[in-house]
Design an enzyme around this catalytic site. Structure first.
Site, PDB file in Angstrom:
ATOM      1  N   ASP A  40       0.835  -1.204   0.000  1.00  0.00           N
ATOM      2  CA  ASP A  40       0.000   0.000   0.000  1.00  0.00           C
ATOM      3  C   ASP A  40       0.874   1.261   0.000  1.00  0.00           C
ATOM      4  O   ASP A  40       1.945   1.275   0.612  1.00  0.00           O
ATOM      5  CB  ASP A  40      -0.901  -0.034   1.242  1.00  0.00           C
ATOM      6  N   HIS A  57       2.688   3.580  -9.123  1.00  0.00           N
ATOM      7  CA  HIS A  57       2.569   2.136  -9.371  1.00  0.00           C
ATOM      8  C   HIS A  57       3.809   1.608 -10.103  1.00  0.00           C
ATOM      9  O   HIS A  57       4.278   0.507  -9.834  1.00  0.00           O
ATOM     10  CB  HIS A  57       1.303   1.837 -10.180  1.00  0.00           C
ATOM     11  N   TRP A  89     -11.363  -3.066  -8.620  1.00  0.00           N
ATOM     12  CA  TRP A  89     -12.060  -2.824  -9.893  1.00  0.00           C
ATOM     13  C   TRP A  89     -12.882  -1.543  -9.830  1.00  0.00           C
ATOM     14  O   TRP A  89     -13.234  -0.974 -10.869  1.00  0.00           O
ATOM     15  CB  TRP A  89     -12.979  -3.998 -10.242  1.00  0.00           C
ATOM     16  N   ARG A  91     -11.895   1.309  -8.794  1.00  0.00           N
ATOM     17  CA  ARG A  91     -11.073   2.526  -8.978  1.00  0.00           C
ATOM     18  C   ARG A  91     -11.389   3.165 -10.334  1.00  0.00           C
ATOM     19  O   ARG A  91     -11.946   2.511 -11.217  1.00  0.00           O
ATOM     20  CB  ARG A  91      -9.591   2.162  -8.911  1.00  0.00           C
ATOM     21  N   LEU A 151      12.052 -19.758  -5.099  1.00  0.00           N
ATOM     22  CA  LEU A 151      10.937 -19.072  -4.432  1.00  0.00           C
ATOM     23  C   LEU A 151       9.602 -19.369  -5.123  1.00  0.00           C
ATOM     24  O   LEU A 151       9.490 -19.248  -6.345  1.00  0.00           O
ATOM     25  CB  LEU A 151      11.202 -17.562  -4.484  1.00  0.00           C
ATOM     26  N   SER A 219      -7.754  -6.002   4.889  1.00  0.00           N
ATOM     27  CA  SER A 219      -8.336  -5.674   3.585  1.00  0.00           C
ATOM     28  C   SER A 219      -8.675  -6.877   2.720  1.00  0.00           C
ATOM     29  O   SER A 219      -8.315  -6.915   1.530  1.00  0.00           O
ATOM     30  CB  SER A 219      -7.410  -4.721   2.816  1.00  0.00           C
TER      31      SER A 219
END
Ligand code: FPP
Length: 265
Positions: A40, A57, A89, A91, A151, A219
């Site tokens: 965030d 972003h 979605w 946004r 990983l 969230s």
């Protein structure tokens, strides 16, 4: 917006071959097996610099690459990143478009490097609302890295914890209707069928949950899987999350006493 055109073409690799002071600084016996991250603060990071949110972003993607590289070096078995929630979605369309463009770009751009470093990629979430292009890139990434042994990177896209639980509950109900299992069977067997149908089926539960950006909430991330996770919150905005922040989180985790509902020894 064509996100790819706004990216640099001269990015260097985040994977280093330098002597690994980071990995050596960690308490190997007290590392989490599964780390889940809510990334965030991209928007606020950009706003503080008078930049558009999309740049936040893009810088967030760099922090993603950095964390994947650090988690690989630390030999963390599983890392799950919350890239786009079911709720995202709602946004503004231009931000959704910019994020989807960025995912597609990252999938095209970063996959070979991740593959070369033995990262095994899976996507979790509801693929139905995603574009055909992104769905195809996801399948390609999963197939390309399927047999890698490094990983395990789970990327949650169009994901919601309630969606995940509902889906697993439906599968359990189907198994009951088909007579594969009965409702009065051993609860451990019912639980097994349920958990096998969660999107994280083959992976261990989350040990360490990290959320950047200052908010202290989950969230709708991996709700079932977080049951006994240690919750770590930092004010750092996601694009700034670096090696020192990750080491702080791991050291904080290493000092936690985990009881899983039991008593002290
Ligand atoms: C939250 O910040 C972040 C997101 C909704 C998207 C996460 C995406 C990235 C980290 C970029 C790249 C990811 C991949 C996997 C390539 P926010 O926009 O809610 O920030 P704010 O709270 O400051 O507004």
């Amino acid at each position: 917006m064509n996100v790819s055109s706004s990216h640099s073409t001269t990015e260097s690799s985040d994977f280093t071959t330098a002597p690994d002071s980071f990995a050596l600084s960690l308490d190997r016996g007290r590392l989490p097996r599964h780390i889940a991250v809510v990334m965030d603060g991209n928007g606020r990071w950009a706003k503080a610099r008078h930049l558009p949110r999309s740049i936040g972003h893009q810088r967030g993607r760099r922090a993603v690459r950095r964390l994947i590289e650090l988690a690989s070096r630390a030999q963390i078995p599983v890392l799950t990143l919350f890239a786009f929630s079911s709720e995202n979605w709602s946004r503004p369309p231009e931000e959704v478009e910019a994020l989807m463009g960025l995912f597609a770009y990252a999938l095209e751009r970063d996959m070979d490097e991740l593959h070369a470093h033995a990262v095994r990629i899976r996507f979790i979430g509801d693929r139905e609302p995603l574009s055909a292009r992104i769905r195809t890139l996801m399948i390609q990434a999963e197939q390309q890295t399927e047999y890698n042994t490094g990983l395990n990177l789970l990327i949650a896209v169009s994901y919601g914890g309630q969606w995940d639980i509902l889906h697993a509950a439906k599968q359990l109900a189907s198994a009951v209707l088909e007579g594969v299992i009965r409702l009065d069977d051993d609860p451990a067997a019912l639980r097994l069928v349920f958990e096998q149908n969660l999107s994280t089926a083959t992976y261990p539960p989350v040990d360490l949950f990290i959320r950047t950006g200052g908010e202290q909430r989950v969230s709708n991330f991996l709700l079932w899987q977080l049951a006994y996770a240690e919750l770590y919150f930092t004010d750092c905005l996601w694009p700034g999350f670096d090696e020192a922040h990750f080491r702080d989180a791991l050291q904080w985790y290493a000092a936690r006493e985990r009881r899983f509902g039991g008593l002290d020894e």
